[in-house]
Enzyme design. Structure first.
Site, PDB file in Angstrom:
ATOM      1  N   HIS A 124       0.805  -1.224   0.000  1.00 26.35           N
ATOM      2  CA  HIS A 124       0.000   0.000   0.000  1.00 26.35           C
ATOM      3  C   HIS A 124       0.841   1.279   0.000  1.00 26.35           C
ATOM      4  CE1 HIS A 124       1.282  -0.631   4.050  1.00 26.35           C
ATOM      5  NE2 HIS A 124       0.886   0.584   4.372  1.00 26.35           N
ATOM      6  N   ASP A 125       2.169   1.154   0.159  1.00 21.40           N
ATOM      7  CA  ASP A 125       3.042   2.331   0.192  1.00 21.40           C
ATOM      8  C   ASP A 125       3.842   2.506  -1.088  1.00 21.40           C
ATOM      9  OD1 ASP A 125       2.398   3.029   2.802  1.00 21.40           O
ATOM     10  OD2 ASP A 125       3.992   1.800   3.670  1.00 21.40           O
TER      11      ASP A 125
HETATM   12  C1  NOJ Z   1       4.469   2.472   7.272  1.00 25.80           C
HETATM   13  C2  NOJ Z   1       3.094   2.264   6.733  1.00 25.80           C
HETATM   14  O1  NOJ Z   1       3.108   1.178   5.852  1.00 25.80           O
HETATM   15  C3  NOJ Z   1       2.668   3.556   6.096  1.00 25.80           C
HETATM   16  O2  NOJ Z   1       1.498   3.421   5.342  1.00 25.80           O
HETATM   17  C4  NOJ Z   1       2.539   4.595   7.175  1.00 25.80           C
HETATM   18  O3  NOJ Z   1       2.281   5.857   6.599  1.00 25.80           O
HETATM   19  C5  NOJ Z   1       3.810   4.708   8.007  1.00 25.80           C
HETATM   20  N1  NOJ Z   1       4.388   3.435   8.334  1.00 25.80           N
HETATM   21  C6  NOJ Z   1       3.525   5.399   9.313  1.00 25.80           C
HETATM   22  O4  NOJ Z   1       2.724   4.581  10.121  1.00 25.80           O
END
Ligand code: NOJ
Length: 566
Positions: free
Chosen positions: A325-326
């Site tokens: 998702h990132d």
């Molecule tokens: C990693 C998560 O996968 C991401 O989506 C999030 O923004 C950051 N950590 C902060 O929790």
């Protein structure tokens, strides 16, 4: 030998998976509706992104109550129904543990801000200097650390008269892990979920928990200023080890640790602390360009092979992934939208045949691509907006058109567009306007269409899942890189000796070869392979299942093959 090494994980981003109640936002009942689909993929476990109560500034990574379900996603009963539905099908459920920070709307933070004695030290508060600026008194942060989303990692709170640390959004204050009460709280939360039947946790940015007491400035040159102090900080192994002993081990729960900037050496230490699966980032950062710290350069396959090989040989167990998702969609980033199906299959072949546990991110199994965003109004991810804002101010540019390509390449929203179930308006995700735009290719790229097509990415994933389940060599086998300097093909062998290390030990061997680009590279295998390639186990172009006597190969664009070796 353990289940989580042999398993295939499927990652669900609940907001974008399936909307059951027509509000344009995915929800837990939506997942329940699709449990048979998940089961049909043959996967063994689901990692569910956060569904806890949250203001959703970072879509659930800002938790305001760890023991309640966020309204838009449903109720605790819905969640229990999901757990049962998965367990009925022998699919395990791994939840997300966001323990580095909470939301600023969590009661712990509200009380800490009010200097309530019990909660005073739950977060990282420090005084900063005051200076006289053009607009009156200015509060200078206690050090130069930066937030991952851009700008200072400190926010001044007028009520308490101090700054608090936030390595992410200002609405995500960092917990103070040096306070034993904080550690007790987290153990309690984990224990509570494990008692409810959860099978384990993916731990969010878990190597950032420990900050040095004196909070020294970081090198201003660093990609993430301060990170040399808070990545793998002074007491990190103590904290991770304690969590393992007190929370996970008693339940025999699996842990999947997300750790930015992780090195193989540190990964080995975390493994000693009890972490099961580590999530390395190195292969996801080779395209990091210099310009405004965004990702811009082409991936060099020789370097990528070196990175994978280093991790394959490390004494730890890794999560094998190209997307989550990132990250942007893997096909658009590492593959080729012109060869969408071929390159999606090639990338999947690598994930399923390396040593480690394959993680499939929703939509990857149908070869979803980046959608192309036209304006900042279409972006939903706060991280993207904040980073873009900071970077554009730094280099003095304005207007989406000036950053269109780079934002489209990099934004996390690429991965968060709704899952494409069918060709109906709304792609079967929702009957209402979705919370984030749909990829316009949904009429062609969707589950229903993929199911009817033997040559689809989806059908190929099914084959890979089976191959992985049927061949322990793909799970436990040793890894050996071949043709390490070849710039276009990635070729490696996996081999597993059965019956000990005596001379008569039987060895199971597989040879994986993939073409990482759109050319038609030729290569020869070492002579020792002459006449040894026995059977095609998996082939992305449907190569006939027969022995290959030659050691000379030419692969088609993005072609992938796995052979059994005699
Ligand atoms: C990693 C998560 O996968 C991401 O989506 C999030 O923004 C950051 N950590 C902060 O929790």
């Amino acid at each position: 030998m353990t289940w989580w090494k042999e398993a295939v994980f499927y990652q669900i981003y609940p907001r974008s998976f399936n909307d059951s109640d027509g509000d344009g936002v995915g929800d837990i009942q939506g997942i329940v509706e699709k449990v048979d689909y998940i089961d049909g993929l043959g996967v063994d476990a689901v990692w569910l992104n956060p569904v806890y109560e949250s203001p959703q500034v970072d879509y659930g990574y800002d938790v305001s109550d760890y023991q309640a379900i966020h309204d838009e996603y449903g109720t605790m009963e819905d969640w229990e129904e999901l757990l049962d539905a998965l367990h009925d099908r022998d699919i395990r459920l791994v939840m997300d543990l966001v323990a580095n920070h909470t939301s600023d709307e969590h009661t712990w933070f509200l009380r800490s801000r009010d200097s309530d004695e019990e909660y005073e030290d739950y977060y990282i508060w420090r005084e900063g200097e005051e200076t006289e600026g053009e607009e009156g008194v200015e509060h200078v942060p206690p050090n130069n650390w930066e937030s991952a989303f851009g700008g200072s990692a400190w926010k001044y709170d007028a009520g308490r008269g101090e700054h608090y640390l936030h390595l992410f959004h200002e609405k995500q204050p960092d917990l103070n892990w040096s306070n034993p009460d904080v550690r007790d709280e987290v153990v309690e939360v984990v224990d509570w979920w494990l008692e409810k039947g959860v099978d384990g946790f993916r731990m969010d940015v878990i190597n950032l928990l420990s900050k040095p007491d004196d909070l020294p400035d970081g090198s201003p040159e660093s990609d993430w200023v301060g990170s040399e102090h808070f990545v793998d900080g002074p007491k990190i192994h103590e904290y991770v080890g304690e969590l393992h002993e007190r929370a996970f081990e008693p339940h025999d729960a699996v842990t999947v640790a997300e750790m930015p900037d992780l090195t193989p050496d540190e990964a080995e230490r975390y493994t000693d602390d009890g972490v099961d699966i580590v999530i390395p980032f190195e292969h996801m950062e080779l395209d990091r360009g210099d310009a405004v710290d965004w990702y811009t350069t082409d991936v060099d396959l020789v370097e990528l092979k070196q990175v994978f090989s280093r991790w394959q040989e490390a004494d730890c167990w890794t999560c094998l992934y190209w997307s989550n998702h990132d990250q942007p969609r893997a096909v658009s980033r590492f593959g080729d939208e012109e060869y969408r199906v071929e390159s999606a299959k090639m990338l999947a072949t690598v994930s399923f045949t390396l040593r480690g546990t394959p993680f499939v991110y929703q939509g990857e199994e149908i070869g979803m691509t980046n959608p192309g965003f036209e304006s900042f109004d279409e972006i939903r991810d706060t991280g993207t907006l904040e980073r873009a804002k900071t970077a554009m101010a730094d280099i003095g540019i304005k207007g989406f058109e000036n950053v269109r390509d780079i934002v489209n390449y990099w934004t996390r929203d690429n991965a968060r567009t709704p899952m494409q179930w069918n060709s109906d308006e709304g792609a079967g995700f929702s009957e209402e306007e979705p919370w984030i735009k749909l990829n316009s290719d949904y009429e062609n790229v969707n589950v229903e269409a993929a199911r009817e097509d033997d040559g689809s990415v989806l059908s190929y994933y099914r084959e890979l899942v089976d191959a992985r389940h049927e061949n322990p060599v793909l799970v436990y086998g040793d890894y050996e890189l071949l043709l390490e300097d070849h710039p276009e093909v990635y070729v490696y062998e996996r081999s597993l000796s059965e019956g000990g290390d005596e001379e008569d030990a039987e060895s199971d061997r597989m040879l994986v070869m993939v073409n990482f680009f759109d050319g038609e590279p030729r290569f020869s295998l070492p002579d020792s392979y002459d006449g040894t390639l026995d059977e095609v186990v998996v082939s992305s172009y449907g190569v006939a299942d027969e022995a290959d006597a030659s050691t000379e190969f030419e692969l088609r664009p993005y072609e992938a093959r796995v052979y059994r070796v005699r």
